[in-house]
Design a protein around this motif. Sequence first.
Motif, PDB file in Angstrom:
ATOM      1  N   GLY A 128       0.832  -1.189   0.000  1.00  0.00           N
ATOM      2  CA  GLY A 128       0.000   0.000   0.000  1.00  0.00           C
ATOM      3  C   GLY A 128       0.868   1.240   0.000  1.00  0.00           C
ATOM      4  O   GLY A 128       2.022   1.209   0.434  1.00  0.00           O
ATOM      5  N   PHE A 129       0.344   2.327  -0.521  1.00  0.00           N
ATOM      6  CA  PHE A 129       1.049   3.601  -0.503  1.00  0.00           C
ATOM      7  C   PHE A 129       0.033   4.729  -0.620  1.00  0.00           C
ATOM      8  O   PHE A 129      -1.133   4.500  -0.959  1.00  0.00           O
ATOM      9  N   SER A 130       0.483   5.947  -0.354  1.00  0.00           N
ATOM     10  CA  SER A 130      -0.406   7.103  -0.477  1.00  0.00           C
ATOM     11  C   SER A 130       0.130   8.063  -1.527  1.00  0.00           C
ATOM     12  O   SER A 130       1.347   8.200  -1.707  1.00  0.00           O
ATOM     13  N   GLY A 131      -0.785   8.706  -2.210  1.00  0.00           N
ATOM     14  CA  GLY A 131      -0.435   9.729  -3.182  1.00  0.00           C
ATOM     15  C   GLY A 131      -1.264  10.977  -2.938  1.00  0.00           C
ATOM     16  O   GLY A 131      -2.497  10.907  -2.851  1.00  0.00           O
ATOM     17  N   THR A 132      -0.592  12.100  -2.792  1.00  0.00           N
ATOM     18  CA  THR A 132      -1.260  13.382  -2.589  1.00  0.00           C
ATOM     19  C   THR A 132      -0.963  14.279  -3.790  1.00  0.00           C
ATOM     20  O   THR A 132       0.192  14.408  -4.191  1.00  0.00           O
ATOM     21  N   THR A 133      -1.992  14.886  -4.340  1.00  0.00           N
ATOM     22  CA  THR A 133      -1.837  15.822  -5.454  1.00  0.00           C
ATOM     23  C   THR A 133      -2.415  17.164  -5.035  1.00  0.00           C
ATOM     24  O   THR A 133      -3.613  17.284  -4.785  1.00  0.00           O
ATOM     25  N   ILE A 134      -1.552  18.160  -4.942  1.00  0.00           N
ATOM     26  CA  ILE A 134      -1.959  19.509  -4.561  1.00  0.00           C
ATOM     27  C   ILE A 134      -1.847  20.414  -5.782  1.00  0.00           C
ATOM     28  O   ILE A 134      -0.781  20.503  -6.402  1.00  0.00           O
TER      29      ILE A 134
END
Length: 480
Positions: free
Chosen positions: A55-61
């Motif tokens: 699992g991993f997280s991705g943040t797009t700002i």
Amino acid sequence: MKPALLVCLLLCGFVMSAQSPPPIKIGDVTFSGSIRERGEAWDFFDAGTGGNAYGFSGTTIRFGFSQQKTSYDWNVEFLSPILLGLPEQAVQPAPLGQLGLGGSYYAANDKQQNVGFVNLKQAFIRFKSKQDSLRIGRFDFNDGTEVAPADPTLAALKSDRISQRLIGVFGFSDVLRSFDGVQLSSNRGPWNITALGVIPTRGVFQVDAWGWVKTPFVYGAVTRQANLGRKTKADWRIFGLYYNDDRPIVKTDNRSTALRASDLGGINLGTFGGHFLSATPSESGTYDFLAWGAAQFGTWGQLDHRAAAASIEGGWQPTLWKPARPWFRTGYDWTSGDADAKDGTHGTFFSVLPTPRIYARFPFFNAMNNRDIFGEIVFRPGPAVTTRTDIHSLWLSSSHDLWYSGGGAFQPWTFGYAGRPANGSTSLATLYDTSIDIKATSALNFGFYFGYAVGGDVIKKIFTTNANGALGFMEVTYKF
């Protein structure tokens, strides 16, 4: 607690009480943006080597400034991708390759588990009149979206089943892509003419998206809205696309390793085609029809290139069970494969620079050497909630070609598509998936997805421990 879960919980807690914010104005300049946080859980097909479950997280700002004037407008936007907890073991030697998109991000960013950057997403000025516009600079573009139909059925079909088959911003990724160049659009009554000449930026999986990928293309399309009889609404388009890739890198195709390594010649392809959409209301409900097709000609290094693709789909939105507003759809998508690696002609349809996840929601495959028979049920119990459940029967068009994945060039030294051997089989997988999208406010959206793939003979011969795979994610998007 894993970074993906921690970040998602923190962001969810912050935005749960968020109200729709008013536009932020600095004089007549608007400041706006969005934050999208997604936690992904992968259980890719397993060959017994490990690294397939992670699992991993991705943040797009995204944030930027824009201004609207009568004769022109402009937009300057920045994008910051942040990836946390990328898997270290999800890249394996061929034929296993990258075990899901976590492996793709890890390989594209110098094998780092935690990465981030700030990129210039858009920077353009658009000169416009009532009928015409000229946009210059860096901007987003998705083919098939030149005109947004007023009819809601046609608008949904364009967005979900026509858009980005060949050119797209790869919006599912945490980095996306943009295009630098010029776009001309002209509207004359029901007619729209669009012309585009651009070069794509880096991005998609590589967090540093400032530079170019030297794969320029030109695109032109004519689109028309029409009424067929008293009830039927229609939308059709014809288009042409010329793509060039002269990068001296090894191509992904079904030739031997030695032949591919000795052929570093350029790719020069023309793709010509069109689509037709219709929506017909009746007492029993609204019926829709979709047809899309394309033919390709040109050169693939030392080879001639001849390929094609076609899709035909239909749907029904019955008047019964109005509280759920159901929509039933089915269809068949086909893209050609190469049946003979030694005949001097490359016959695999090339998807150019699409957004593949729209048509492969569990993106272990794409629209190259592929056959996809699907059924779909959508429920819309209210304006804020949409559920969708699909079943896809997936086959390769040619057992002598490859099982392809990917969405096109995204960094100078990477071809952009991967391929695994078919080993004489065509049965790829049966994919079952479901999603829920919730629009809590005009500023706040939630998304949930789960897909499960039962591998066929193609996958079983490579991933011998477990030929079944799964992908699940939850995401929250907050706009300001």
